[in-house]
Every structure is written in structure tokens, then in C-alpha cells.
Design a protein around this motif. Structure first.
Motif, PDB file in Angstrom:
ATOM      1  N   PHE A   1       0.833  -1.208   0.000  1.00 61.07           N
ATOM      2  CA  PHE A   1       0.000   0.000   0.000  1.00 61.07           C
ATOM      3  C   PHE A   1       0.867   1.257   0.000  1.00 61.07           C
ATOM      4  O   PHE A   1       0.681   2.170  -0.819  1.00 61.07           O
ATOM      5  CB  PHE A   1      -0.917  -0.027   1.225  1.00 61.07           C
ATOM      6  CG  PHE A   1      -2.160   0.806   1.085  1.00 61.07           C
ATOM      7  CD1 PHE A   1      -2.312   1.732   0.066  1.00 61.07           C
ATOM      8  CD2 PHE A   1      -3.202   0.666   2.001  1.00 61.07           C
ATOM      9  CE1 PHE A   1      -3.465   2.504  -0.057  1.00 61.07           C
ATOM     10  CE2 PHE A   1      -4.359   1.427   1.888  1.00 61.07           C
ATOM     11  CZ  PHE A   1      -4.483   2.343   0.863  1.00 61.07           C
ATOM     12  N   ILE A   2       1.831   1.325   0.919  1.00 57.57           N
ATOM     13  CA  ILE A   2       2.639   2.543   1.056  1.00 57.57           C
ATOM     14  C   ILE A   2       3.491   2.782  -0.180  1.00 57.57           C
ATOM     15  O   ILE A   2       3.524   3.900  -0.738  1.00 57.57           O
ATOM     16  CB  ILE A   2       3.529   2.465   2.312  1.00 57.57           C
ATOM     17  CG1 ILE A   2       2.672   2.507   3.588  1.00 57.57           C
ATOM     18  CG2 ILE A   2       4.535   3.618   2.327  1.00 57.57           C
ATOM     19  CD1 ILE A   2       3.483   2.419   4.856  1.00 57.57           C
ATOM     20  N   ILE A   3       4.206   1.764  -0.631  1.00 60.42           N
ATOM     21  CA  ILE A   3       5.129   1.949  -1.753  1.00 60.42           C
ATOM     22  C   ILE A   3       4.374   2.337  -3.019  1.00 60.42           C
ATOM     23  O   ILE A   3       4.739   3.300  -3.712  1.00 60.42           O
ATOM     24  CB  ILE A   3       5.965   0.675  -1.974  1.00 60.42           C
ATOM     25  CG1 ILE A   3       6.901   0.441  -0.791  1.00 60.42           C
ATOM     26  CG2 ILE A   3       6.772   0.780  -3.272  1.00 60.42           C
ATOM     27  CD1 ILE A   3       7.661  -0.864  -0.854  1.00 60.42           C
ATOM     28  N   CYS A   4       3.319   1.598  -3.334  1.00 61.87           N
ATOM     29  CA  CYS A   4       2.592   1.868  -4.577  1.00 61.87           C
ATOM     30  C   CYS A   4       1.873   3.215  -4.525  1.00 61.87           C
ATOM     31  O   CYS A   4       1.880   3.978  -5.503  1.00 61.87           O
ATOM     32  CB  CYS A   4       1.612   0.735  -4.860  1.00 61.87           C
ATOM     33  SG  CYS A   4       2.419  -0.855  -5.161  1.00 61.87           S
ATOM     34  N   ALA A   5       1.244   3.530  -3.392  1.00 57.97           N
ATOM     35  CA  ALA A   5       0.520   4.794  -3.282  1.00 57.97           C
ATOM     36  C   ALA A   5       1.459   5.990  -3.374  1.00 57.97           C
ATOM     37  O   ALA A   5       1.158   6.982  -4.054  1.00 57.97           O
ATOM     38  CB  ALA A   5      -0.265   4.830  -1.975  1.00 57.97           C
ATOM     39  N   THR A   6       2.609   5.912  -2.705  1.00 56.84           N
ATOM     40  CA  THR A   6       3.537   7.049  -2.757  1.00 56.84           C
ATOM     41  C   THR A   6       4.192   7.177  -4.130  1.00 56.84           C
ATOM     42  O   THR A   6       4.496   8.294  -4.565  1.00 56.84           O
ATOM     43  CB  THR A   6       4.614   6.902  -1.671  1.00 56.84           C
ATOM     44  OG1 THR A   6       5.226   5.612  -1.751  1.00 56.84           O
ATOM     45  CG2 THR A   6       4.006   7.083  -0.288  1.00 56.84           C
ATOM     46  N   LEU A   7       4.436   6.050  -4.808  1.00 60.96           N
ATOM     47  CA  LEU A   7       4.972   6.135  -6.173  1.00 60.96           C
ATOM     48  C   LEU A   7       4.011   6.866  -7.095  1.00 60.96           C
ATOM     49  O   LEU A   7       4.416   7.765  -7.862  1.00 60.96           O
ATOM     50  CB  LEU A   7       5.243   4.726  -6.711  1.00 60.96           C
ATOM     51  CG  LEU A   7       6.566   4.066  -6.313  1.00 60.96           C
ATOM     52  CD1 LEU A   7       6.559   2.597  -6.704  1.00 60.96           C
ATOM     53  CD2 LEU A   7       7.741   4.798  -6.952  1.00 60.96           C
ATOM     54  N   VAL A   8       2.742   6.497  -7.031  1.00 64.44           N
ATOM     55  CA  VAL A   8       1.750   7.153  -7.887  1.00 64.44           C
ATOM     56  C   VAL A   8       1.605   8.630  -7.512  1.00 64.44           C
ATOM     57  O   VAL A   8       1.476   9.495  -8.383  1.00 64.44           O
ATOM     58  CB  VAL A   8       0.397   6.424  -7.796  1.00 64.44           C
ATOM     59  CG1 VAL A   8      -0.676   7.177  -8.564  1.00 64.44           C
ATOM     60  CG2 VAL A   8       0.529   5.009  -8.356  1.00 64.44           C
ATOM     61  N   MET A   9       1.647   8.925  -6.196  1.00 68.09           N
ATOM     62  CA  MET A   9       1.554  10.329  -5.785  1.00 68.09           C
ATOM     63  C   MET A   9       2.755  11.125  -6.299  1.00 68.09           C
ATOM     64  O   MET A   9       2.600  12.274  -6.742  1.00 68.09           O
ATOM     65  CB  MET A   9       1.471  10.438  -4.271  1.00 68.09           C
ATOM     66  CG  MET A   9       1.524  11.878  -3.774  1.00 68.09           C
ATOM     67  SD  MET A   9       1.112  12.048  -2.043  1.00 68.09           S
ATOM     68  CE  MET A   9      -0.680  11.966  -2.148  1.00 68.09           C
ATOM     69  N   LEU A  10       3.944  10.534  -6.248  1.00 65.98           N
ATOM     70  CA  LEU A  10       5.127  11.229  -6.773  1.00 65.98           C
ATOM     71  C   LEU A  10       4.945  11.541  -8.248  1.00 65.98           C
ATOM     72  O   LEU A  10       5.226  12.667  -8.699  1.00 65.98           O
ATOM     73  CB  LEU A  10       6.370  10.367  -6.554  1.00 65.98           C
ATOM     74  CG  LEU A  10       7.676  10.901  -7.130  1.00 65.98           C
ATOM     75  CD1 LEU A  10       8.049  12.222  -6.471  1.00 65.98           C
ATOM     76  CD2 LEU A  10       8.805   9.878  -6.963  1.00 65.98           C
ATOM     77  N   GLY A  11       4.482  10.561  -9.027  1.00 67.44           N
ATOM     78  CA  GLY A  11       4.230  10.828 -10.440  1.00 67.44           C
ATOM     79  C   GLY A  11       3.186  11.902 -10.648  1.00 67.44           C
ATOM     80  O   GLY A  11       3.335  12.763 -11.530  1.00 67.44           O
ATOM     81  N   GLY A  12       2.125  11.870  -9.842  1.00 68.33           N
ATOM     82  CA  GLY A  12       1.087  12.891  -9.978  1.00 68.33           C
ATOM     83  C   GLY A  12       1.574  14.285  -9.642  1.00 68.33           C
ATOM     84  O   GLY A  12       1.232  15.260 -10.325  1.00 68.33           O
ATOM     85  N   LEU A  13       2.394  14.395  -8.596  1.00 69.59           N
ATOM     86  CA  LEU A  13       2.926  15.715  -8.239  1.00 69.59           C
ATOM     87  C   LEU A  13       3.825  16.260  -9.338  1.00 69.59           C
ATOM     88  O   LEU A  13       3.715  17.434  -9.726  1.00 69.59           O
ATOM     89  CB  LEU A  13       3.694  15.617  -6.919  1.00 69.59           C
ATOM     90  CG  LEU A  13       2.854  15.382  -5.667  1.00 69.59           C
ATOM     91  CD1 LEU A  13       3.754  15.137  -4.465  1.00 69.59           C
ATOM     92  CD2 LEU A  13       1.938  16.574  -5.401  1.00 69.59           C
TER      93      LEU A  13
END
Length: 470
Positions: free
Chosen positions: A290-302
Motif C-alpha cells: 500500500f505505502i510503496i505503490c501509493a507514494t509512487l503514484v503520488m510522486l508521479g502525480g505531483l
């Protein structure tokens, strides 16, 4: 659905705090708002200093405790909170009376607000670790709503900082009464020897863990000091753009990781303490997914949408400095959140709080060792952030031992899919939003990618039910 509701509750609370700032900025005069902001910041800092150690200890000790032990620990926890509150009121009251940075009446309200927030947060934590996730999320949403309404209404009618703070205090007390009425917890008398033993355990783990959090929070503050003191008045637009990037990009990762931990971490503790070793590894692996995948997608979105957001919301005078540093700031906070939260899971489970402090101190010292000469030589904030990213990466490699030995591994195929999705979303930064249609198309595409990854990952299911390969 309960887990999704809990995530929404944490996000709603963060959004409500931002809305409250904008509303009070319009309702209060500049001087009154400055007083309110200073008092609220001091109040929140005092609440963290006096009560966060109890929150951390409470989650770790209560989440897996059996009924009789849980009742004793809960009573000891609130006894410690009462002692902390009395110490805060006595010492803080003397400071406000004799060395007042602000009006004494406002200072006293700020102290009362710090105590009320600490008590309310502890009650919410007890509700959460009692396997009432939906109830805890409901109380979070209720408190955020009452605080926005109460503070805004009080400021509207009276136009003073202490009125706005009293509105927030009233909301905290009201939701504490509602929470105690709906989900009551009777406290019992604890033998003095048991009380002192519980307090020793709380302090040994909780204070060190809270100290590690403070050290981690000091890293971006230290970088800001290095850059601002180095540039000074020579490049105010660059300094302001860097400061806005540092301020803005910290909160998304912090809120996301806090929400994920709120939903999953108590169950991880429960499996670690009362389940088998395989159950514990499965629960931790689920949390890592959950943490790794969610933060990866958030980084791409930012990275993908920061240019568009900057054009819409950042003042034109500091926009170049913001855009120059925002991507590097997002990458730094991505690394920072994983050092602070992801790699700390195993030490938290084993109560190795000293390790947490050592890791946090190493990050602070190494980042400063890189940032100071980089700023002196180049004078470019982006290079300072890049150096901080590399320094944090080194600490991550050196601090990964406990997690590797624990043996929990994420689903690497899902992580790879998240990296690909984040790269696609991040590439949107190269596509100019020449019209609202283009911006809308990028948002729709990013939403579709996020929805697909969330569906394949099944993150909101209970631990142990979503470990199939993607």
C-alpha cells in the motif's frame, strides 16, 4: 468500505485545516490572523511535545493487548496524559504570565487548546485500536467539521484571535464529549507498581519514537535555514519559490502515509503480537504494498501536475523559482517519507526506539553535511535538494537491515506496475495544458491509471487477502 471511509476521514481532516486557514485569513484582520497563527502553531507544537509519545506508545501497546491488560494499560495511559496536561498547564501558565510573547488571555486559550487536542487524539486512538476503525474515522470527520464551523463563526462574530481559538477549543471539547458518550471507556484504579511499570514502558518507547519524529521533521527545516540564510535578500523570488515548494510538498506525503498507517498499522501490531510469524510477515507485506505503490503514484502525480498547479495558484513573481525546485522537493519528500515511515515499521514492531533515533539523527547530520557546502558552492536550491535526496538514499540503504531481516516483501510485479504508472503520469508535465480540455484529459488519464492500480492491488482489503501476484 470501512477502510475507504477511514482514508477519506484523514484526507478530509487535512483539507478542513487548509479551508480553515483560508476562511480565517479573510475573516480576521491581518494582525489578528498573525496572532491566531502564532498561537495555534505554538499550541500544536506543545500538544505534540507533551502527548505524541503517549499516542505512539498507546498504538503499540494497546493494539494487541487482551481485555484485562488493555483496561490496565488504557488507565495508565490516561493517567500519564493527565500528568502531562498538568505539567503543561503549570509550566506553560508561568511562561505566559511572566514572559508573554502574545497576550496572556490568548496564551491561556492556546494552552487549553493543546490539552484538549491531546486528550481528544488519545481518545480517538483508543477507539481505533479497539477495532472501531469506522467510528474513529467518523469522530475525525466530526471534529474537523466542528472546528471549521466553530472557529469561523466565533471569528466572524468577534473578529479576534482568542475568539477563533475559543471556537476551536469548544469544538475539541464537544467532540470529546460526543466520543465518550458514543464509545465510553471506563478507567480503573491501577496499583502503583503496575502504573510505574507501564509509565516506564511508555516513556522508554514513546519518548524515543517521538524524538525520532522531531529529528525527521527537523531535516526540511534545516534545509530551509541553509538555503534562506545563504541566498538571503539577494534572490527573494528564488527563496520564496523554494520555501513554497518545501511547505506545499511535505503535506501530501505526510497525509497519505498517516492515512495508510491509520487503516493498517493496528492490525499489523495485532498480527505481530498474537499471530504467527507468517501472519506478521503477510500483514507487513500488505502494508508495504500500500505505502510503496501509493507514494509512487503520488510522486508521479505531483511531478506531472505541478506545472499546471503552479500556473493556476502560485504568484507569477515566484513561479520560476517554484517550478525550478518543486520536482526535486517532491522526490526528496518521497525518499524522506519512506525512511521515516516504511523502514521504521520493523523497529517499531520490535520497540527498537533507539534505532529510530539513531537513523533520524544520521539523516539530519548527513543532509546538513551535504546541504551546507552545496549551497555555499552553487547557491542553487535544486542542487541542495538533490544532495539531500542522495544523502537520504544512503541512510535508507544503511538502515534497511531490520526490514530485510524481517522478511516481508512487497509484490514486486505490482511495484513495477506502479513505477510504470507513475512514470506515465509524471510525463504529463511535458504536455502543456493549452486549454481546459487538455488539462481535463490529463486528469482523466491519471485517474484511470490510479483506479487500475488500486483495483489490481486490492489495498483496502484486510491483510492476508490480497497477496496474489499482479
Amino acid at each position: 468500505m470501512t477502510r475507504l471511509f477511514a482514508l477519506a476521514g484523514v484526507v478530509y481532516q487535512s483539507a478542513a485545516a487548509i479551508i480553515l486557514i483560508f476562511l480565517l485569513g479573510r475573516v480576521l484582520s491581518p494582525l489578528a490572523y498573525a496572532t491566531f497563527s502564532l498561537t495555534l502553531a505554538a499550541s500544536q507544537l506543545l500538544s505534540v511535545l507533551m502527548f505524541e509519545w503517549l499516542q505512539l506508545a498507546g498504538v503499540r501497546f494497546l493494539a494487541a493487548a487482551v481485555r484485562d491488560v488493555a483496561e490496565r494499560l488504557r488507565s495508565s495511559l490516561f493517567a500519564a496524559a493527565l500528568a502531562s496536561a498538568l505539567a503543561l498547564l503549570v509550566i506553560g501558565g508561568l511562561v505566559v504570565s511572566f514572559v508573554p510573547p502574545i497576550a496572556a488571555s490568548v496564551g491561556y486559550v492556546g494552552l487549553a487548546l493543546a490539552v484538549a487536542q491531546g486528550a481528544t487524539d488519545l481518545h480517538f486512538m483508543v477507539v481505533r485500536v479497539s477495532h472501531r476503525l469506522g467510528a474513529a474515522a467518523f469522530l475525525l470527520i466530526l471534529r474537523a467539521t466542528l472546528m471549521v464551523g466553530g472557529a469561523t463563526a466565533a471569528a466572524w462574530f468577534h473578529g479576534t484571535a482568542d475568539a477563533a481559538l475559543l471556537g476551536m477549543l469548544g469544538a475539541q471539547r464537544a467532540v470529546l464529549i460526543v466520543g465518550q458518550g458514543l464509545y465510553p471507556y471506563a478507567l480503573r484504579k491501577v496499583a502503583r507498581s503496575d502504573l510505574l511499570r507501564d509509565w516506564s514502558g511508555f516513556a522508554h518507547y514513546g519518548m524515543l519514537a517521538a524524538g525520532a519524529s522531531v529529528l525527521h521533521l527537523s531535516v526540511p527545516v534545516s534545509m530551509r535555514f541553509v538555503v534562506v540564510s545563504g541566498l538571503g535578500a539577494n534572490a527573494p523570488a528564488v527563496t520564496a519559490g523554494f520555501s513554497m515548494a518545501i511547505d506545499l510538498l511535505q503535506r501530501p506525503f505526510a497525509v497519505l502515509v498517516a492515512a495508510i498507517h491509520t487503516v493498517n498499522y493496528p492490525e499489523v501490531v495485532h498480527q505481530y503480537e498474537r499471530g504467527s510469524a507468517a501472519d506478521a510477515r503477510s500483514a507487513v507485506a500488505h502494508l508495504l504494498d500500500f505505502i510503496i505503490c501509493a507514494t509512487l503514484v503520488m510522486l508521479g502525480g505531483l511531478i506531472g501536475f505541478l506545472p499546471d498547479a503552479g500556473q493556476l495558484f502560485v504568484p507569477a513573481s515566484i513561479l520560476p523559482g517554484f517550478l525550478q525546485t518543486s520536482a526535486a522537493a517532491a522526490c526528496f519528500y518521497f525518499m524522506h517519507c519512506h525512511l521515516q515511515s516504511t523502514l521504521a515499521i520493523a523497529p517499531h514492531l520490535t520497540k527498537s526506539a533507539v534505532r529510530l533515533v539513531v537513523v533520524a539523527l544520521c539523516q539530519l547530520l548527513l543532509v546538513l553535511a551535504v546541504a551546507v557546502p552545496t549551497q555555499a558552492i552553487t547557491g542553487i536550491p535544486t542542487f541542495v535538494l538533490t544532495g539531500a535526496i542522495l544523502a537520504t538514499a544512503i541512510v535508507i540503504v544503511l538502515a534497511a537491515g531490520p526490514m530485510i531481516r524481517f522478511g516481508a516483501t512487497p509484490r514486486w510485479s505490482l511495484v513495477a506496475a506502479s513505477v510504470a504508472g507513475a512514470a506515465i503520469i509524471g510525463a504529463f508535465s511535458a504536455v502543456p495544458s493549452t486549454s481546459a480540455i487538455w488539462l481535463g484529459a490529463k486528469i482523466v488519464a491519471a485517474t484511470a491509471i490510479v483506479a487500475l492500480l488500486a483495483w489490481r492491488g486490492r489495498f483496502l482489503e484486510a491483510p492476508g487477502t490480497s497477496r496474489a501476484d499482479v
